[in-house]
Write a protein that holds these residues in place. Structure first.
Motif, short mmCIF file in Angstrom:
data_model
loop_
_atom_site.label_atom_id
_atom_site.label_comp_id
_atom_site.label_asym_id
_atom_site.label_seq_id
_atom_site.Cartn_x
_atom_site.Cartn_y
_atom_site.Cartn_z
N GLU A 100 21.03 19.51 37.72
CA GLU A 100 20.46 19.43 39.07
C GLU A 100 19.12 20.12 39.10
OE1 GLU A 100 23.42 21.31 41.51
OE2 GLU A 100 24.80 19.62 41.35
N LYS A 101 18.37 19.90 40.16
CA LYS A 101 17.09 20.57 40.34
C LYS A 101 17.35 22.08 40.31
CE LYS A 101 12.94 19.04 42.14
NZ LYS A 101 12.21 18.85 40.91
N ASP A 102 16.56 22.80 39.52
CA ASP A 102 16.77 24.24 39.34
C ASP A 102 15.43 24.89 39.05
OD1 ASP A 102 17.47 26.80 38.47
OD2 ASP A 102 19.16 26.09 37.28
N TRP A 103 15.07 25.90 39.78
CA TRP A 103 13.78 26.56 39.60
C TRP A 103 13.65 27.21 38.22
CZ3 TRP A 103 13.41 31.81 38.75
CH2 TRP A 103 14.56 32.56 39.02
N LYS A 104 14.77 27.45 37.54
CA LYS A 104 14.74 28.09 36.22
C LYS A 104 14.49 27.10 35.08
CE LYS A 104 18.70 29.81 37.34
NZ LYS A 104 20.04 30.35 37.26
N LEU A 105 14.69 25.81 35.35
CA LEU A 105 14.59 24.79 34.30
C LEU A 105 13.74 23.62 34.80
CD1 LEU A 105 15.62 23.74 31.52
CD2 LEU A 105 17.57 22.76 32.76
N LYS A 106 12.74 23.26 34.04
CA LYS A 106 11.87 22.14 34.42
C LYS A 106 12.64 20.82 34.34
CE LYS A 106 8.10 24.47 35.06
NZ LYS A 106 7.46 24.57 36.33
N ASP A 107 12.18 19.84 35.07
CA ASP A 107 12.84 18.54 35.12
C ASP A 107 12.46 17.65 33.93
OD1 ASP A 107 13.75 19.44 37.56
OD2 ASP A 107 12.38 18.20 38.74
N VAL A 108 11.22 17.78 33.45
CA VAL A 108 10.71 16.88 32.42
C VAL A 108 11.00 17.43 31.02
CG1 VAL A 108 8.64 15.79 31.48
CG2 VAL A 108 8.94 15.98 33.95
N VAL A 109 11.59 16.56 30.20
CA VAL A 109 11.95 16.90 28.83
C VAL A 109 11.10 16.02 27.90
CG1 VAL A 109 13.83 16.91 27.13
CG2 VAL A 109 14.32 17.40 29.55
N THR A 110 10.52 16.62 26.87
CA THR A 110 9.77 15.87 25.88
C THR A 110 10.68 15.58 24.70
OG1 THR A 110 7.70 16.91 26.56
CG2 THR A 110 7.73 15.88 24.38
N VAL A 111 10.76 14.30 24.32
CA VAL A 111 11.66 13.86 23.25
C VAL A 111 10.83 13.23 22.14
CG1 VAL A 111 13.59 12.32 22.67
CG2 VAL A 111 13.47 13.37 24.94
N THR A 112 11.21 13.54 20.89
CA THR A 112 10.59 12.89 19.73
C THR A 112 11.69 12.27 18.88
OG1 THR A 112 8.73 14.43 19.70
CG2 THR A 112 9.17 13.23 17.67
N LEU A 113 11.60 10.95 18.72
CA LEU A 113 12.52 10.21 17.85
C LEU A 113 11.78 9.79 16.59
CD1 LEU A 113 14.12 7.64 20.33
CD2 LEU A 113 15.29 9.51 19.23
N LYS A 114 12.41 9.97 15.46
CA LYS A 114 11.86 9.50 14.19
C LYS A 114 12.95 8.75 13.45
CE LYS A 114 8.47 13.16 13.75
NZ LYS A 114 7.94 14.23 12.94
N ALA A 115 12.55 7.64 12.83
CA ALA A 115 13.54 6.85 12.08
C ALA A 115 12.87 6.16 10.92
CB ALA A 115 14.18 5.82 13.00
N ILE A 116 13.61 6.09 9.82
CA ILE A 116 13.20 5.28 8.68
C ILE A 116 14.09 4.05 8.71
CG2 ILE A 116 13.01 5.13 6.17
CD1 ILE A 116 11.08 7.17 7.38
N VAL A 117 13.48 2.88 8.75
CA VAL A 117 14.26 1.65 8.78
C VAL A 117 14.07 0.87 7.49
CG1 VAL A 117 14.32 1.45 11.30
CG2 VAL A 117 12.48 0.36 10.04
N LYS A 118 15.18 0.30 7.02
CA LYS A 118 15.18 -0.44 5.76
C LYS A 118 15.90 -1.75 5.92
CE LYS A 118 16.42 0.26 0.98
NZ LYS A 118 16.94 1.18 0.01
#
Length: 178
Positions: free
Chosen positions: A160-178
């Motif tokens: 939930e909305k909380d002043w201690k924790l920001k709402d926006v999360v930065t995500v990085t996905l990496k994958a090797i496809v074969k």
């Protein structure tokens, strides 16, 4: 009879040629990391590598597609109490929603950059998102794919909305496809 033979040979030829242009690949390795700011700094963590399939053709990006999942229960910040709380009903509710899922509906290349538009499902919410990504062909013929994007956790009922924790999360996905 000649028409049937012609159709048969055309189908065989098409099946032999089309895999050369784009083919379904499995994700053979990768990583998923995230960061979110909170009152004491930045919380960084990981999920397991994404799993799924990719059809990637750098010459025809419109034929590219992704169907990826990340195990929500693999959430890890190296803080057992926080990790347990994040897996609970209050946040990811991994018992009921074990996977985070992305399935592309359109992939395009604009100004030298790729982007995949599709449905992102987290918990009980599915939204259309556009994720930028890079693709680099490795010497062994595999592709290294990576995407860094932001997700508003509140939009997906992750806490939930909380002043201690920001709402926006930065995500990085990496994958090797074969």
């Amino acid at each position: 009879m000649k028409a049937i033979a012609r159709i048969f040979y055309t189908l065989i030829l098409a099946s032999l040629v089309s895999p050369a242009w784009s083919q379904t690949s499995k994700i053979v390795s990768g990583s998923t990391s995230f960061s979110v700011k909170f009152i004491l700094g930045t919380c960084e963590g990981t999920f397991d590598a994404p799993k799924g399939t990719a059809v990637f053709d750098e010459k025809n990006p419109q034929t590219t597609s992704f169907d990826l999942t990340v195990a929500a229960a693999s959430f890890k910040t190296n803080n057992n109490s926080r990790d347990k709380d994040m897996k609970s009903e209050k946040y990811f509710f991994v018992e009921k929603y074990p996977e985070i899922h992305f399935k592309s509906t359109k992939v395009e290349k604009q100004n030298g950059a790729y982007q995949a538009t599709g449905k992102l499902s987290i918990r009980d919410v599915t939204k259309t998102v556009t994720l930028p990504f890079e693709a680099k062909k490795n010497a062994d013929g595999t592709y290294a794919l990576s995407s860094t994007f932001q997700v508003n956790r509140i939009d997906y009922n992750v806490g939930e909305k909380d002043w201690k924790l920001k709402d926006v999360v930065t995500v990085t996905l990496k994958a090797i496809v074969k």
